[in-house]
Design a protein around this motif. Structure first.
Motif, PDB file in Angstrom:
ATOM      1  N   THR A   1       0.825  -1.191   0.000  1.00  6.92           N
ATOM      2  CA  THR A   1       0.000   0.000   0.000  1.00  6.92           C
ATOM      3  C   THR A   1       0.864   1.248   0.000  1.00  6.92           C
ATOM      4  OG1 THR A   1      -1.873   1.089   1.110  1.00  6.92           O
ATOM      5  CG2 THR A   1      -0.171   0.121   2.528  1.00  6.92           C
ATOM      6  N   ARG A   2       0.278   2.380  -0.371  1.00  3.06           N
ATOM      7  CA  ARG A   2       1.041   3.618  -0.472  1.00  3.06           C
ATOM      8  C   ARG A   2       1.590   4.048   0.887  1.00  3.06           C
ATOM      9  NH1 ARG A   2      -1.923   9.048  -2.219  1.00  3.06           N
ATOM     10  NH2 ARG A   2      -3.292   7.422  -3.040  1.00  3.06           N
ATOM     11  N   GLU A   3       0.730   4.025   1.895  1.00  3.33           N
ATOM     12  CA  GLU A   3       1.126   4.447   3.236  1.00  3.33           C
ATOM     13  C   GLU A   3       0.239   3.728   4.243  1.00  3.33           C
ATOM     14  OE1 GLU A   3       1.304   8.534   5.931  1.00  3.33           O
ATOM     15  OE2 GLU A   3       1.002   8.650   3.749  1.00  3.33           O
ATOM     16  N   LEU A   4       0.848   3.022   5.179  1.00  2.00           N
ATOM     17  CA  LEU A   4       0.095   2.189   6.108  1.00  2.00           C
ATOM     18  C   LEU A   4      -0.968   2.959   6.886  1.00  2.00           C
ATOM     19  CD1 LEU A   4       2.552  -0.346   7.805  1.00  2.00           C
ATOM     20  CD2 LEU A   4       0.484  -0.854   6.521  1.00  2.00           C
ATOM     21  N   HIS A   5      -0.645   4.164   7.280  1.00  6.86           N
ATOM     22  CA  HIS A   5      -1.544   4.907   8.163  1.00  6.86           C
ATOM     23  C   HIS A   5      -2.348   5.990   7.442  1.00  6.86           C
ATOM     24  CE1 HIS A   5       0.371   2.727  11.390  1.00  6.86           C
ATOM     25  NE2 HIS A   5       1.543   3.152  10.971  1.00  6.86           N
ATOM     26  N   LYS A   6      -2.365   5.930   6.126  1.00  9.70           N
ATOM     27  CA  LYS A   6      -3.167   6.881   5.366  1.00  9.70           C
ATOM     28  C   LYS A   6      -4.643   6.683   5.676  1.00  9.70           C
ATOM     29  CE  LYS A   6      -4.365   8.162   0.607  1.00  9.70           C
ATOM     30  NZ  LYS A   6      -4.371   9.605   0.868  1.00  9.70           N
ATOM     31  N   ARG A   7      -5.383   7.789   5.823  1.00 17.36           N
ATOM     32  CA  ARG A   7      -6.809   7.736   6.120  1.00 17.36           C
ATOM     33  C   ARG A   7      -7.627   7.975   4.856  1.00 17.36           C
ATOM     34  NH1 ARG A   7      -8.471  11.656  10.781  1.00 17.36           N
ATOM     35  NH2 ARG A   7      -7.880  13.154   9.162  1.00 17.36           N
ATOM     36  N   TYR A   8      -8.764   7.294   4.782  1.00 24.38           N
ATOM     37  CA  TYR A   8      -9.678   7.449   3.651  1.00 24.38           C
ATOM     38  C   TYR A   8     -11.058   7.797   4.213  1.00 24.38           C
ATOM     39  CZ  TYR A   8      -6.042   4.855   1.137  1.00 24.38           C
ATOM     40  OH  TYR A   8      -4.854   4.438   0.605  1.00 24.38           O
ATOM     41  N   TRP A   9     -11.725   8.735   3.550  1.00 23.55           N
ATOM     42  CA  TRP A   9     -13.043   9.117   4.015  1.00 23.55           C
ATOM     43  C   TRP A   9     -14.090   8.162   3.462  1.00 23.55           C
ATOM     44  CZ3 TRP A   9     -15.242  11.707   7.714  1.00 23.55           C
ATOM     45  CH2 TRP A   9     -16.612  11.999   7.634  1.00 23.55           C
ATOM     46  N   SER A  10     -14.855   7.544   4.354  1.00 18.82           N
ATOM     47  CA  SER A  10     -15.921   6.621   3.957  1.00 18.82           C
ATOM     48  C   SER A  10     -17.251   7.353   3.945  1.00 18.82           C
ATOM     49  CB  SER A  10     -15.993   5.437   4.925  1.00 18.82           C
ATOM     50  OG  SER A  10     -17.153   4.665   4.688  1.00 18.82           O
ATOM     51  N   VAL A  11     -17.848   7.486   2.754  1.00  7.85           N
ATOM     52  CA  VAL A  11     -19.156   8.132   2.638  1.00  7.85           C
ATOM     53  C   VAL A  11     -20.210   7.305   3.355  1.00  7.85           C
ATOM     54  CG1 VAL A  11     -20.958   8.832   1.024  1.00  7.85           C
ATOM     55  CG2 VAL A  11     -18.549   9.256   0.470  1.00  7.85           C
ATOM     56  N   GLN A  12     -20.109   5.983   3.213  1.00  6.87           N
ATOM     57  CA  GLN A  12     -21.090   5.091   3.826  1.00  6.87           C
ATOM     58  C   GLN A  12     -21.054   5.173   5.350  1.00  6.87           C
ATOM     59  OE1 GLN A  12     -20.509   0.974   2.867  1.00  6.87           O
ATOM     60  NE2 GLN A  12     -22.403   0.305   3.802  1.00  6.87           N
ATOM     61  N   LYS A  13     -19.841   5.138   5.920  1.00  6.82           N
ATOM     62  CA  LYS A  13     -19.716   5.155   7.374  1.00  6.82           C
ATOM     63  C   LYS A  13     -19.615   6.566   7.940  1.00  6.82           C
ATOM     64  CE  LYS A  13     -17.472   0.618   7.661  1.00  6.82           C
ATOM     65  NZ  LYS A  13     -16.295  -0.136   8.147  1.00  6.82           N
ATOM     66  N   ARG A  14     -19.379   7.534   7.043  1.00  4.37           N
ATOM     67  CA  ARG A  14     -19.214   8.945   7.432  1.00  4.37           C
ATOM     68  C   ARG A  14     -18.132   9.109   8.508  1.00  4.37           C
ATOM     69  NH1 ARG A  14     -22.428  12.323   4.975  1.00  4.37           N
ATOM     70  NH2 ARG A  14     -24.319  11.557   3.951  1.00  4.37           N
ATOM     71  N   THR A  15     -17.015   8.476   8.243  1.00  3.44           N
ATOM     72  CA  THR A  15     -15.868   8.589   9.135  1.00  3.44           C
ATOM     73  C   THR A  15     -14.610   8.198   8.361  1.00  3.44           C
ATOM     74  OG1 THR A  15     -14.954   7.964  11.296  1.00  3.44           O
ATOM     75  CG2 THR A  15     -15.985   6.209   9.980  1.00  3.44           C
ATOM     76  N   TRP A  16     -13.449   8.449   8.963  1.00  5.50           N
ATOM     77  CA  TRP A  16     -12.194   8.052   8.338  1.00  5.50           C
ATOM     78  C   TRP A  16     -11.950   6.570   8.578  1.00  5.50           C
ATOM     79  CZ3 TRP A  16      -9.993  11.356   5.112  1.00  5.50           C
ATOM     80  CH2 TRP A  16     -10.234  12.721   5.280  1.00  5.50           C
ATOM     81  N   VAL A  17     -11.424   5.875   7.565  1.00  2.77           N
ATOM     82  CA  VAL A  17     -11.139   4.449   7.690  1.00  2.77           C
ATOM     83  C   VAL A  17      -9.733   4.160   7.175  1.00  2.77           C
ATOM     84  CG1 VAL A  17     -13.561   3.810   7.449  1.00  2.77           C
ATOM     85  CG2 VAL A  17     -12.108   3.910   5.407  1.00  2.77           C
ATOM     86  N   SER A  18      -9.230   2.974   7.500  1.00  2.00           N
ATOM     87  CA  SER A  18      -7.910   2.545   7.037  1.00  2.00           C
ATOM     88  C   SER A  18      -7.999   2.001   5.614  1.00  2.00           C
ATOM     89  CB  SER A  18      -7.374   1.448   7.961  1.00  2.00           C
ATOM     90  OG  SER A  18      -8.120   0.253   7.770  1.00  2.00           O
ATOM     91  N   PHE A  19      -6.845   1.715   5.026  1.00  2.00           N
ATOM     92  CA  PHE A  19      -6.844   1.164   3.668  1.00  2.00           C
ATOM     93  C   PHE A  19      -7.473  -0.231   3.652  1.00  2.00           C
ATOM     94  CE2 PHE A  19      -3.100  -1.079   5.150  1.00  2.00           C
ATOM     95  CZ  PHE A  19      -3.001  -2.190   4.344  1.00  2.00           C
ATOM     96  N   ILE A  20      -7.433  -0.944   4.769  1.00  4.69           N
ATOM     97  CA  ILE A  20      -8.060  -2.258   4.857  1.00  4.69           C
ATOM     98  C   ILE A  20      -9.561  -2.136   4.615  1.00  4.69           C
ATOM     99  CG2 ILE A  20      -8.647  -4.174   6.404  1.00  4.69           C
ATOM    100  CD1 ILE A  20      -5.781  -4.345   5.605  1.00  4.69           C
ATOM    101  N   GLU A  21     -10.187  -1.121   5.228  1.00  2.00           N
ATOM    102  CA  GLU A  21     -11.619  -0.907   5.048  1.00  2.00           C
ATOM    103  C   GLU A  21     -11.921  -0.253   3.703  1.00  2.00           C
ATOM    104  OE1 GLU A  21     -13.509   0.221   9.188  1.00  2.00           O
ATOM    105  OE2 GLU A  21     -11.490   1.060   9.025  1.00  2.00           O
ATOM    106  N   GLU A  22     -11.055   0.656   3.264  1.00  2.56           N
ATOM    107  CA  GLU A  22     -11.277   1.350   1.994  1.00  2.56           C
ATOM    108  C   GLU A  22     -11.398   0.348   0.847  1.00  2.56           C
ATOM    109  OE1 GLU A  22     -11.373   4.271  -1.118  1.00  2.56           O
ATOM    110  OE2 GLU A  22     -11.970   4.244   0.985  1.00  2.56           O
ATOM    111  N   TYR A  23     -10.561  -0.668   0.837  1.00  4.62           N
ATOM    112  CA  TYR A  23     -10.589  -1.653  -0.236  1.00  4.62           C
ATOM    113  C   TYR A  23     -11.343  -2.929   0.162  1.00  4.62           C
ATOM    114  CZ  TYR A  23      -7.166   1.464  -2.266  1.00  4.62           C
ATOM    115  OH  TYR A  23      -6.539   2.579  -2.769  1.00  4.62           O
TER     116      TYR A  23
END
Length: 254
Positions: A135-157
């Motif tokens: 992955t690009r960066e282990l601790h990078k955060r992704y915004w989840s529209v469904q959960k309306r919160t920040w998630v890890s790359f594990i959840e993003e994909y």
């Protein structure tokens, strides 16, 4: 083969956009590997075997090496990631145990559907399987529209869905429980590595999600119902026809 077997990747594609996934199934695009995918496969092929690594290098020599034979930056990065894995005792203990089989092809029936999976490292005797994620960066955060919160790359994909399919297929075949261990290595300058145990409840939740949606996906593939367009992916943008006027507020996509 894609028409015969469902895979975690295909299922996730249909959940993202039925129209794009169906078009890709009917008209497979020419294989153009992204930079991220090539670096990931560079690491995976090395961990699989010397033969697999050499074949991969031969097939993608120009991407990783200059005409003079010097390694390009992407090859150097891949080497750093490989070195990080090789020097880690926990990774070596689980991934390269004497009882582990590498790149195991697995097929089976889930929810009246034939599935196919490929597992990086499998230890049947001890009841676990491993998957390497780059992955690009282990601790990078992704915004989840469904959960309306920040998630890890594990959840993003949604790797819980992929690992859940692997776990369920293994348990059906061997009639015993299996644990899932992800070894994630990133592409930052310091090349960080982490060992992640996928929670069973997350994988079970995704199995329930598959069970709820698999019939619709199968009906779309069979042509029994029309696929729904997401209107956000590259396929939908390139094929969209105007059929109404919108308000300015509708320009903001959630």
């Amino acid at each position: 083969m894609d028409w015969k077997y469902m895979s975690a990747t295909m299922f996730k594609n249909f959940i993202k956009c039925e129209s794009a996934a169906l078009d890709q199934l009917k008209h497979p695009p020419e294989q153009v590997d992204s930079k991220a995918l090539l670096i990931g496969n560079y690491v995976h092929s090395y961990m699989e075997s010397n033969k697999a690594y050499q074949e991969f290098i031969d097939d993608h020599h120009a991407f990783f090496f200059t005409q003079k034979g010097s390694k390009r930056a992407d090859a150097t990065l891949g080497d750093k990631m490989i070195k990080k894995l090789e020097q880690d005792a926990l990774f070596q203990y689980f991934y390269n145990s004497d009882n582990c089989e590498k790149e195991v092809i697995l097929t089976g029936n889930l929810f009246d559907t034939q599935w196919k999976a490929r597992i990086d490292s499998l230890n049947i005797e001890k009841g676990y399987f491993c998957d390497i994620k780059t992955t690009r960066e282990l601790h990078k955060r992704y915004w989840s529209v469904q959960k309306r919160t920040w998630v890890s790359f594990i959840e993003e994909y949604n790797y819980a869905l992929q690992m859940g399919v692997y776990k369920r297929l293994l348990q059906h075949k061997y009639h015993k429980p299996f644990n899932c261990y992800i070894f994630a290595v990133d592409k930052t300058q310091d090349t960080e590595l982490e060992a992640i145990q996928m929670p069973n409840e997350d994988m079970e939740e995704q199995m329930e999600f598959i069970e709820t949606h698999i019939e619709r996906v199968k009906q779309v593939i069979a042509g029994d119902i029309e696929p729904v367009r997401c209107e956000r992916c590259a396929y939908c943008k390139s094929t969209r026809k105007l059929n109404r006027f919108i308000t300015p507020a509708e320009l903001i996509l959630e």
